[in-house]
Scaffold this active site. Structure first.
Site, PDB file in Angstrom:
ATOM      1  CD1 TRP A 321      -2.966   1.464   0.842  1.00 17.88           C
ATOM      2  CD2 TRP A 321      -1.426   2.392   2.178  1.00 17.88           C
ATOM      3  NE1 TRP A 321      -3.424   2.702   1.221  1.00 17.88           N
ATOM      4  CE2 TRP A 321      -2.509   3.292   2.039  1.00 17.88           C
ATOM      5  CE3 TRP A 321      -0.340   2.749   2.976  1.00 17.88           C
ATOM      6  CZ2 TRP A 321      -2.524   4.530   2.671  1.00 17.88           C
ATOM      7  CZ3 TRP A 321      -0.351   3.977   3.601  1.00 17.88           C
ATOM      8  CH2 TRP A 321      -1.436   4.856   3.443  1.00 17.88           C
ATOM      9  CG  HIS A 322       3.502   2.338   3.192  1.00 20.23           C
ATOM     10  ND1 HIS A 322       2.846   1.349   3.899  1.00 20.23           N
ATOM     11  CD2 HIS A 322       3.537   3.417   4.025  1.00 20.23           C
ATOM     12  CE1 HIS A 322       2.526   1.802   5.090  1.00 20.23           C
ATOM     13  NE2 HIS A 322       2.916   3.060   5.207  1.00 20.23           N
ATOM     14  N   GLY A 323       3.699   1.757  -1.475  1.00 21.89           N
ATOM     15  CA  GLY A 323       4.327   2.104  -2.744  1.00 21.89           C
ATOM     16  C   GLY A 323       4.539   0.889  -3.621  1.00 21.89           C
ATOM     17  CG  PHE A 456       3.763   6.574   1.219  1.00 23.88           C
ATOM     18  CD1 PHE A 456       4.707   6.000   0.380  1.00 23.88           C
ATOM     19  CD2 PHE A 456       4.187   7.112   2.416  1.00 23.88           C
ATOM     20  CE1 PHE A 456       6.046   5.956   0.732  1.00 23.88           C
ATOM     21  CE2 PHE A 456       5.518   7.076   2.797  1.00 23.88           C
ATOM     22  CZ  PHE A 456       6.446   6.495   1.947  1.00 23.88           C
TER      23      PHE A 456
END
Length: 456
Positions: A321-323, A456
């Site tokens: 989800w962060h990248g 993000f």
């Protein structure tokens, strides 16, 4: 637009604030906050306002259909359909090229072409907002609103639009329903206090550290062993003061408009164990993953083995989800495995001296941030290698960075979190708040740096 920019501080915020309190009607305030949210977002790239509007309208309409459905099967169909739409948008804009590049590496004959896609800022955050809304409506935890502008206000609220916290509709529904209430001086004081503390965290601490750590990591090949550790420690504090500063500013802005934004940090570097760390770090994300993913997978209801698998799945997806980068996947897997080990060893670990347990947890978190910060897997491995003495160079270490790291270490271990500060709420403290904001602004010296979590 960023909170620490001149246009936000001296034009956008004063105008929106003044208009908000001049308007008295609930609907007028909804419209004002919605329009201001889209201006705030569109200042970066107006074209993506249509994407956010589309996602909002789909979830708003779906919420009404779920509310009116007569049976659970229909409700579930609307909920799943909406989640698929939201995840399809997120997947295309954020992950298409990542999976295409990965497929090119292992099976080029089957890989789709790479596309020139711009990642819309904030899409990860407002997608989680809309998903939580339809899931909560389907579960009966909240009634769907029939007021489109109330819902658009919830999704586009500029204080938490592009970098969180991830706020659920039910958490601010009561404040949205009472948005036509008169101003309250105690909330105003809290708002200015939180905003001032957040701005100081960002521009005085995080940005100062960034100016020393970024050049070191740009030449990570030259890091010495001590330099590698100082860069890791510096980034550990930069990330915390940057993101917790942003969260404090978001909370402060919420208070200025009578909306209470939930706490997102609770002294995470004082955590005893990785599980405790995730109960203190980015609380809105970790609780979202727990409530909407971990529990949906079965949580801890299907035995120890399934619990461990669920933990690793959740952290893997949390990392992704962060990248769209394998470094985030590995960072997520690293924390998933640590959570499993932490749970298994709890009876033994809890007998450790608390300070030893805390600093051991802190050390494990620092190592994880190496993957989180690295631009590629080779960079992460090179950086980690230098931390254990492999392939070290002779790069310089700024003495100021060492001093900052010592001060930050003392601060995170001894000072209270922003939420634990009892901000004076009387008017006579207004000059003190104003002085804090003024000094922080002087420290910015014209630099309008973005927040780390914008990416993000």
């Amino acid at each position: 637009m960023v909170f620490n920019s001149d246009i936000f501080l001296f034009a956008f915020l004063p105008v929106v604030f003044a208009l908000f309190w001049l308007l008295r009607e609930k609907q007028a305030r909804y419209i004002l906050l919605t329009v201001s949210g889209y201006i705030f977002y569109g200042y970066w790239d107006w074209r993506f306002c249509f994407l956010m509007l589309f996602s909002s309208l789909v979830s708003f309409g779906s919420g009404l259909m779920i509310q009116r459905a007569q049976d659970q099967k229909t409700k579930r169909a609307w909920m799943i359909g909406t989640i698929c739409v939201d995840l399809a948008l997120l997947g295309f804009f954020k992950y298409y090229n990542f999976f295409a590049e990965s497929l090119h590496a292992v099976a080029p004959a089957f890989a789709p072409p790479l596309l020139n896609i711009i990642l819309p800022i904030g899409i990860s955050f407002y997608t989680f907002h809309t998903i939580s809304y339809v899931v909560d409506v389907a579960a009966g935890r909240v009634r769907a609103t029939s007021n489109i502008f109330e819902y658009l206000t919830y999704v586009s609220l500029f204080s938490q639009l592009v970098a969180g916290p991830i706020v659920r509709f039910r958490q601010i529904e009561a404040d949205l329903e009472r948005i036509d209430k008169p101003p309250q001086t105690d909330q105003m004081a809290l708002g200015v206090g939180f905003f001032a503390v957040g701005l100081i965290k960002k521009v005085v601490i995080a940005d100062t550290i960034a100016r020393m750590v970024d050049p070191m990591l740009a030449n990570h090949e030259n890091l010495s062993m001590l330099g590698a550790w100082m860069a890791a420690l510096g980034y550990t504090f930069q990330l915390y003061f940057d993101f917790s500063g942003y969260s404090d500013m978001a909370v402060g802005l919420g208070y200025l408009f009578g909306i209470r934004i939930p706490q997102n940090f609770n002294a995470p570097y004082k955590a005893l164990g990785i599980g405790d760390f995730w109960r203190r770090w980015h609380i809105s994300l970790s609780s979202w993953l727990r409530d909407y993913l971990y529990i949906s997978l079965g949580g801890n209801r299907k035995g120890p083995t399934r619990t461990n698998i669920n933990l690793i799945i959740v952290m893997l997806l949390g990392g992704l989800w962060h990248g769209a980068n394998w470094t985030f996947v590995i960072w997520g897997a690293y924390h998933g495995v640590l959570l499993v080990i932490d749970r298994a060893l709890q009876p033994w670990l809890t007998r450790w001296p608390p300070l030893l347990y805390r600093w051991s947890t802190f050390l494990l978190v620092i190592v994880g941030w190496v993957f989180f910060r690295s631009e590629s897997l080779p960079m992460a491995l090179d950086w980690l290698g230098k931390m254990v003495g492999v392939g070290t160079g002779t790069g310089d270490i700024p003495q100021t960075l060492m001093v900052m790291c010592v001060l930050c270490f003392v601060a995170v271990n001894t000072l209270p979190e922003t939420w634990d500060i009892r901000f004076p709420k009387t008017v006579r403290w207004a000059p003190v708040y104003a002085l804090g904001l003024f000094l922080a602004y002087l420290f910015m010296n014209g630099a309008n740096s973005t927040f780390l979590y914008y990416q993000f």
